[in-house]
Design an enzyme around this catalytic site. Structure first.
Site, PDB file in Angstrom:
ATOM      1  N   ASP A 195       0.815  -1.213   0.000  1.00 40.26           N
ATOM      2  CA  ASP A 195       0.000   0.000   0.000  1.00 40.26           C
ATOM      3  C   ASP A 195       0.853   1.270   0.000  1.00 40.26           C
ATOM      4  O   ASP A 195       0.407   2.309   0.440  1.00 40.26           O
ATOM      5  CB  ASP A 195      -0.854  -0.053   1.285  1.00 40.26           C
ATOM      6  CG  ASP A 195      -2.092   0.808   1.185  1.00 40.26           C
ATOM      7  OD1 ASP A 195      -2.443   1.152   0.061  1.00 40.26           O
ATOM      8  OD2 ASP A 195      -2.677   1.136   2.213  1.00 40.26           O
TER       9      ASP A 195
ATOM     10  N   CYS B  16     -21.026 -11.724  -6.927  1.00 35.45           N
ATOM     11  CA  CYS B  16     -21.892 -10.703  -6.319  1.00 35.45           C
ATOM     12  C   CYS B  16     -23.344 -10.905  -6.750  1.00 35.45           C
ATOM     13  O   CYS B  16     -24.275 -10.536  -6.031  1.00 35.45           O
ATOM     14  CB  CYS B  16     -21.435  -9.297  -6.732  1.00 35.45           C
ATOM     15  SG  CYS B  16     -19.974  -8.728  -5.833  1.00 35.45           S
TER      16      CYS B  16
ATOM     17  N   CYS C 221     -27.009  -8.980  -5.859  1.00 37.29           N
ATOM     18  CA  CYS C 221     -26.945  -8.320  -4.547  1.00 37.29           C
ATOM     19  C   CYS C 221     -26.486  -6.864  -4.678  1.00 37.29           C
ATOM     20  O   CYS C 221     -25.533  -6.570  -5.389  1.00 37.29           O
ATOM     21  CB  CYS C 221     -25.978  -9.091  -3.643  1.00 37.29           C
ATOM     22  SG  CYS C 221     -25.741  -8.332  -2.023  1.00 37.29           S
TER      23      CYS C 221
ATOM     24  N   CYS D 283     -24.221  -3.500  -0.449  1.00 37.29           N
ATOM     25  CA  CYS D 283     -23.214  -2.455  -0.180  1.00 37.29           C
ATOM     26  C   CYS D 283     -23.651  -1.106  -0.748  1.00 37.29           C
ATOM     27  O   CYS D 283     -23.486  -0.061  -0.110  1.00 37.29           O
ATOM     28  CB  CYS D 283     -21.854  -2.864  -0.732  1.00 37.29           C
ATOM     29  SG  CYS D 283     -21.836  -3.222  -2.505  1.00 37.29           S
TER      30      CYS D 283
ATOM     31  N   CYS E 221     -24.422   2.238   1.841  1.00 41.84           N
ATOM     32  CA  CYS E 221     -23.388   3.273   1.964  1.00 41.84           C
ATOM     33  C   CYS E 221     -23.990   4.584   2.482  1.00 41.84           C
ATOM     34  O   CYS E 221     -24.857   5.175   1.831  1.00 41.84           O
ATOM     35  CB  CYS E 221     -22.707   3.502   0.611  1.00 41.84           C
ATOM     36  SG  CYS E 221     -21.450   4.796   0.705  1.00 41.84           S
TER      37      CYS E 221
ATOM     38  N   CYS F 121     -19.820  -0.929   3.991  1.00 43.00           N
ATOM     39  CA  CYS F 121     -20.032  -1.753   2.791  1.00 43.00           C
ATOM     40  C   CYS F 121     -19.540  -3.191   2.994  1.00 43.00           C
ATOM     41  O   CYS F 121     -20.057  -4.129   2.383  1.00 43.00           O
ATOM     42  CB  CYS F 121     -19.386  -1.122   1.567  1.00 43.00           C
ATOM     43  SG  CYS F 121     -17.602  -0.913   1.666  1.00 43.00           S
TER      44      CYS F 121
ATOM     45  N   CYS G 170     -22.022  -6.946   3.648  1.00 42.37           N
ATOM     46  CA  CYS G 170     -21.800  -7.912   2.566  1.00 42.37           C
ATOM     47  C   CYS G 170     -22.065  -9.343   3.052  1.00 42.37           C
ATOM     48  O   CYS G 170     -21.459  -9.791   4.035  1.00 42.37           O
ATOM     49  CB  CYS G 170     -20.360  -7.796   2.059  1.00 42.37           C
ATOM     50  SG  CYS G 170     -19.970  -9.043   0.803  1.00 42.37           S
TER      51      CYS G 170
END
Length: 307
Positions: free
Chosen positions: A131, A185, A188, A191, A195, A241, A245
């Site tokens: 990162d 996914c 669905c 998320c 939000c 989010c 899930c």
């Protein structure tokens, strides 16, 4: 078994021994699909004040510009899902920041993996990325078969959901490459619907400049007043989010003691947070990623949340 397969097996076995959830490998190549997507995202200013996202565009898309002679991208996942969380009626920080700063924890494990590769295979040049450089972590992890990028733009796996860090070793060694997995996914939209700031503008697209994590960590100026009351008590980062899930019902607590929270972190009340002193901040977040926002930043976030 070919030499490539033998080397690959050795690396994956060692990654598991070091505590990584999983390890996948892909060919160090130009990320063709991501290029137009990243360009469009930047053009729409979805990176807000994160100016660094505009830098090194080519390097973000081609690991061979980061490591001379790069042939493979070794992606690893490290679980950070906590055993316990603070009470719900409280100010909240993202689960990834409960314990020690992940950059240091993962970097140390990656160095060990790198040393192992040199000892077991021979001189291999490479760099570890946590990162901290222009590397599209999620794209490489997906390419390496470690999961698929969900509608909330986080990497998802059927086995353990999405509460894990992603990091890479880019090396000049040819290995056996993994194939991507399919997207699960389906229809669905949990998320997107959940939000708090409607930052997920459409499936697989997150407007970073509207995300609570951006406001509470990256944004250096004051938080726009129009978002008052929509932060759902998040004072550092946001997990909404991921929390909603369905795949995260398979999350299991991590086994990394360095990610355990400071005892006071779980016991502080809203009032404690509102009255936090610099000394308490330094003690509770001594080696934490929360230090990124600094004491003043956390205070600004808490003030914004106060009713």
């Amino acid at each position: 078994m070919s030499l490539k397969e033998k080397h690959t097996q050795l690396i994956k076995t060692e990654a598991k021994r070091l505590g990584f959830l999983s390890c996948g490998i892909s060919k160090a190549d130009f990320l063709e699909e991501e290029a137009p997507r990243l360009e469009k995202w930047l053009e729409k200013n979805m990176h807000g004040e994160m100016g660094y996202m505009e830098n090194h565009f080519d390097k973000r898309l081609d690991p061979r510009l980061l490591v001379d002679g790069a042939k493979s991208v070794i992606s690893v996942l490290l679980n950070y899902y906590p055993e316990a969380s603070p009470e719900t009626e409280n100010y909240k920080i993202s689960k990834y920041a409960y314990g020690q700063d992940y950059h240091h924890v993962i970097k140390s494990k990656l160095r060990q993996l790198q040393e192992f590769i040199s000892e077991a295979i021979g001189e291999v040049n490479g760099r570890a990325f946590v990162d901290s450089a222009p590397v599209l972590d999620k794209a490489w992890a997906a390419k390496s078969g470690l999961g698929w990028v969900g509608k909330h733009s986080n990497l998802l796996t059927q086995q353990v959901g999405s509460f894990y860090f992603i990091a890479e070793l880019i090396v000049d060694l040819e290995l056996a490459y993994d194939a991507p997995v399919t997207d699960h996914c389906g229809t669905c939209t949990a998320c997107i619907d959940a939000c708090p700031t409607e930052a997920i503008t459409e499936p697989y697209v997150v407007d970073g400049s509207k995300c609570i994590s951006y406001f509470t960590i990256e944004l250096k100026s004051s938080i726009p007043g129009e978002f008052k009351g929509s932060f759902d008590d998040w004072m550092f980062g946001c997990d909404v989010c991921q929390d909603v899930c369905p795949w995260n019902r398979f999350s299991k607590p991590h086994q990394e003691p360095l990610f355990d929270p400071h005892p006071e972190l779980l016991s502080m009340s809203k009032k404690d947070w509102e009255e936090i002193t610099r000394d308490v901040f330094q003690k509770v977040f001594k080696k934490s990623a929360v230090k990124r926002t600094k004491f003043e930043g956390l205070q600004r976030n808490i003030d914004f949340l106060k009713k």
